[in-house]
Write a protein that holds these residues in place. Structure first.
Motif, PDB file in Angstrom:
ATOM      1  N   GLU A 297      31.995 -14.575 140.594  1.00 24.82           N
ATOM      2  CA  GLU A 297      31.243 -15.293 141.609  1.00 24.82           C
ATOM      3  C   GLU A 297      30.492 -14.335 142.523  1.00 24.82           C
ATOM      4  N   ASN A 298      31.111 -13.210 142.837  1.00 20.87           N
ATOM      5  CA  ASN A 298      30.452 -12.196 143.657  1.00 20.87           C
ATOM      6  C   ASN A 298      29.231 -11.633 142.950  1.00 20.87           C
ATOM      7  N   LEU A 299      29.397 -11.313 141.646  1.00 20.27           N
ATOM      8  CA  LEU A 299      28.274 -10.787 140.872  1.00 20.27           C
ATOM      9  C   LEU A 299      27.134 -11.794 140.792  1.00 20.27           C
ATOM     10  N   LYS A 300      27.500 -13.055 140.627  1.00 16.30           N
ATOM     11  CA  LYS A 300      26.485 -14.107 140.519  1.00 16.30           C
ATOM     12  C   LYS A 300      25.671 -14.214 141.808  1.00 16.30           C
ATOM     13  N   THR A 301      26.344 -14.140 142.941  1.00 16.77           N
ATOM     14  CA  THR A 301      25.657 -14.209 144.239  1.00 16.77           C
ATOM     15  C   THR A 301      24.652 -13.077 144.390  1.00 16.77           C
ATOM     16  N   ILE A 302      25.064 -11.881 144.000  1.00 24.22           N
ATOM     17  CA  ILE A 302      24.180 -10.712 144.135  1.00 24.22           C
ATOM     18  C   ILE A 302      23.013 -10.787 143.162  1.00 24.22           C
ATOM     19  N   LEU A 303      23.301 -11.062 141.891  1.00 26.66           N
ATOM     20  CA  LEU A 303      22.268 -11.010 140.860  1.00 26.66           C
ATOM     21  C   LEU A 303      21.308 -12.191 140.911  1.00 26.66           C
ATOM     22  N   ASN A 304      21.746 -13.314 141.477  1.00 28.07           N
ATOM     23  CA  ASN A 304      20.833 -14.455 141.629  1.00 28.07           C
ATOM     24  C   ASN A 304      19.728 -14.178 142.649  1.00 28.07           C
ATOM     25  N   SER A 305      19.891 -13.115 143.426  1.00 24.61           N
ATOM     26  CA  SER A 305      18.887 -12.785 144.446  1.00 24.61           C
ATOM     27  C   SER A 305      17.715 -11.976 143.887  1.00 24.61           C
ATOM     28  N   ILE A 306      17.823 -11.580 142.595  1.00 23.04           N
ATOM     29  CA  ILE A 306      16.742 -10.795 141.994  1.00 23.04           C
ATOM     30  C   ILE A 306      16.330 -11.435 140.669  1.00 23.04           C
ATOM     31  N   ASN A 307      15.188 -11.003 140.145  1.00 24.70           N
ATOM     32  CA  ASN A 307      14.702 -11.486 138.851  1.00 24.70           C
ATOM     33  C   ASN A 307      15.206 -10.542 137.762  1.00 24.70           C
ATOM     34  N   ILE A 308      16.257 -10.954 137.053  1.00 23.63           N
ATOM     35  CA  ILE A 308      16.880 -10.110 136.027  1.00 23.63           C
ATOM     36  C   ILE A 308      15.878  -9.729 134.949  1.00 23.63           C
ATOM     37  N   ASN A 309      14.956 -10.638 134.643  1.00 21.72           N
ATOM     38  CA  ASN A 309      13.985 -10.386 133.583  1.00 21.72           C
ATOM     39  C   ASN A 309      13.095  -9.179 133.886  1.00 21.72           C
ATOM     40  N   ASP A 310      12.951  -8.827 135.158  1.00 22.47           N
ATOM     41  CA  ASP A 310      12.156  -7.649 135.525  1.00 22.47           C
ATOM     42  C   ASP A 310      12.839  -6.353 135.115  1.00 22.47           C
ATOM     43  N   TYR A 311      14.151  -6.416 134.914  1.00 20.66           N
ATOM     44  CA  TYR A 311      14.927  -5.213 134.588  1.00 20.66           C
ATOM     45  C   TYR A 311      15.402  -5.214 133.132  1.00 20.66           C
ATOM     46  N   PHE A 312      15.757  -6.406 132.658  1.00 12.55           N
ATOM     47  CA  PHE A 312      16.222  -6.567 131.278  1.00 12.55           C
ATOM     48  C   PHE A 312      15.392  -7.693 130.662  1.00 12.55           C
ATOM     49  N   LEU A 313      14.322  -7.338 129.966  1.00 19.84           N
ATOM     50  CA  LEU A 313      13.398  -8.328 129.433  1.00 19.84           C
ATOM     51  C   LEU A 313      14.133  -9.292 128.500  1.00 19.84           C
ATOM     52  N   GLY A 314      14.000 -10.581 128.775  1.00 18.41           N
ATOM     53  CA  GLY A 314      14.609 -11.592 127.938  1.00 18.41           C
ATOM     54  C   GLY A 314      16.045 -11.937 128.318  1.00 18.41           C
ATOM     55  N   ALA A 315      16.570 -11.299 129.347  1.00 15.74           N
ATOM     56  CA  ALA A 315      17.950 -11.559 129.776  1.00 15.74           C
ATOM     57  C   ALA A 315      17.955 -12.445 131.014  1.00 15.74           C
ATOM     58  N   ASP A 316      19.135 -12.917 131.385  1.00 18.40           N
ATOM     59  CA  ASP A 316      19.295 -13.690 132.616  1.00 18.40           C
ATOM     60  C   ASP A 316      20.596 -13.270 133.295  1.00 18.40           C
ATOM     61  N   THR A 317      20.903 -13.885 134.410  1.00 10.13           N
ATOM     62  CA  THR A 317      22.080 -13.517 135.189  1.00 10.13           C
ATOM     63  C   THR A 317      23.367 -13.677 134.385  1.00 10.13           C
ATOM     64  N   ASP A 318      23.489 -14.768 133.640  1.00 11.19           N
ATOM     65  CA  ASP A 318      24.720 -15.023 132.884  1.00 11.19           C
ATOM     66  C   ASP A 318      24.972 -13.945 131.839  1.00 11.19           C
ATOM     67  N   ILE A 319      23.919 -13.503 131.160  1.00 11.99           N
ATOM     68  CA  ILE A 319      24.065 -12.454 130.149  1.00 11.99           C
ATOM     69  C   ILE A 319      24.569 -11.171 130.789  1.00 11.99           C
ATOM     70  N   LEU A 320      23.985 -10.801 131.916  1.00 13.46           N
ATOM     71  CA  LEU A 320      24.360  -9.559 132.569  1.00 13.46           C
ATOM     72  C   LEU A 320      25.803  -9.630 133.097  1.00 13.46           C
ATOM     73  N   ILE A 321      26.159 -10.758 133.666  1.00  9.87           N
ATOM     74  CA  ILE A 321      27.524 -10.914 134.183  1.00  9.87           C
ATOM     75  C   ILE A 321      28.538 -10.841 133.058  1.00  9.87           C
TER      76      ILE A 321
END
Length: 328
Positions: A297-321
């Motif tokens: 839940e902590n990771l989700k709060t932090i990562l939802n504040s940025i656009n994951i696709n800008d760092y990992f093309l084709g990925a989203d928050t759930d994949i990274l978590i």
């Protein structure tokens, strides 16, 4: 000796109850209790390296850390837990003294059980009881499981760790062939009848025994301990020893390797490697996650504040978590 027949099945409450009774009563005690489906990890274990996190999440299974050492165990309503609290701490590490009454009870049912290894009870070479102890001042608390009609497949699935790599010095669980007591009964009985048999046996074979029921004040104090300790991330996950986690995840945009060092549940170092594309430097995410809880839940709060696709093309928050938590 006080005999307590506890009917509550909330694992947070029951683990807190043990600590409360150990630290606030002077009498010797014997307690019988059951937990709803839950995973109970040893005091010195790395929780994440002991559980199948996917299965735990999908089935909403509580994970609770106990006071004693030893390995992780799965509880359900087909399992009975017993606890002895003794004022003579010379009994610490004397597992046979506390498990012998169980062996004797089973003899009355024409079941031959035996003590084996460091802390197990077996029937026909299969484990039905694991035991652990905790020392407090001049007291020893001994508790054990009694698989009576437990769902063995659930036990296996909850404790089957996905292929990920942890490096730590935590106590590891030892897997064993297991069996249910009910499979060996000559005359069928249900689990509550067996629970009654145990408490009756202890009452009849020990002098100066009397029944005790938790008072309203006891329950208030136990629930306070639940709120402050046993139902907290800090105790159940953050209390884990220092560990390193390596995980590798393949997603449509490429491969990502996750390397973490975690101390007291806090991410102290994190690095991402792989053949993925991104227009922004991943060091920005690494820095964002430093000194934060290794918790979903902590990771989700932090990562939802940025656009994951800008760092990992084709990925989203759930994949990274998933990758950071060690899930394949």
């Amino acid at each position: 000796m006080l005999l307590i027949y506890n009917e509550k099945t909330n694992p947070y409450f029951n683990l807190a109850m043990e600590e409360y009774l150990l630290k606030n009563f002077d009498e010797d005690m014997f307690i019988l209790w059951r937990n709803e489906r839950s995973v109970i990890v040893g005091k010195n274990q790395n929780t994440l390296s002991e559980i199948n996190l996917d299965y735990i999440k999908e089935n909403s299974i509580p994970v609770v850390r106990r006071q004693s050492g030893g390995g992780a165990v799965f509880h359900d309503l087909g399992n009975i837990n017993f606890t002895f609290i003794s004022n003579n701490n010379d009994n610490f590490n004397n597992f046979k003294r506390f498990t012998n009454p169980i062996i004797e009870i089973l003899k009355t049912l024409d079941i031959n059980a035996e003590f084996s290894g460091r802390n197990d009870l077996l029937i026909d070479g299969c484990k039905f009881s694991g035991n652990a102890q905790y020392n407090y001042k001049n007291k020893v608390m001994h508790h054990g499981t009694l698989l009576f009609a437990s769902q063995i497949s659930d036990l296996s699935n909850a404790l089957k760790v996905k292929p990920m790599k942890f490096k730590d010095k935590s106590v590891k669980s030892v897997k064993a062939r297991v069996t249910n007591i009910s499979e060996h009964l000559k005359v069928p009985m249900d689990i509550l009848e067996f629970k009654d048999l145990i408490i009756d046996y202890l009452y009849k074979t020990n002098t100066d025994t009397k029944y005790y029921t938790l008072s309203e004040l006891d329950i208030i104090n136990i629930n306070k301990l639940v709120e402050e300790k046993y139902n907290t991330w800090d105790w159940n996950f953050g209390h884990s020893p220092k560990y390193a986690l390596y995980n590798e995840l393949k997603y449509p945009g490429g491969n990502v390797e996750f390397n973490l060092n975690v101390e007291k549940g806090i991410i102290k170092d994190i690095r991402f490697f792989g053949d993925f594309f991104g227009k922004c430097d991943i060091s920005q995410i690494e820095n964002l996650l430093l000194n934060t809880k290794h918790e979903e839940e902590n990771l989700k709060t932090i990562l939802n504040s940025i656009n994951i696709n800008d760092y990992f093309l084709g990925a989203d928050t759930d994949i990274l978590i998933s990758g950071i938590m060690g899930v394949k």
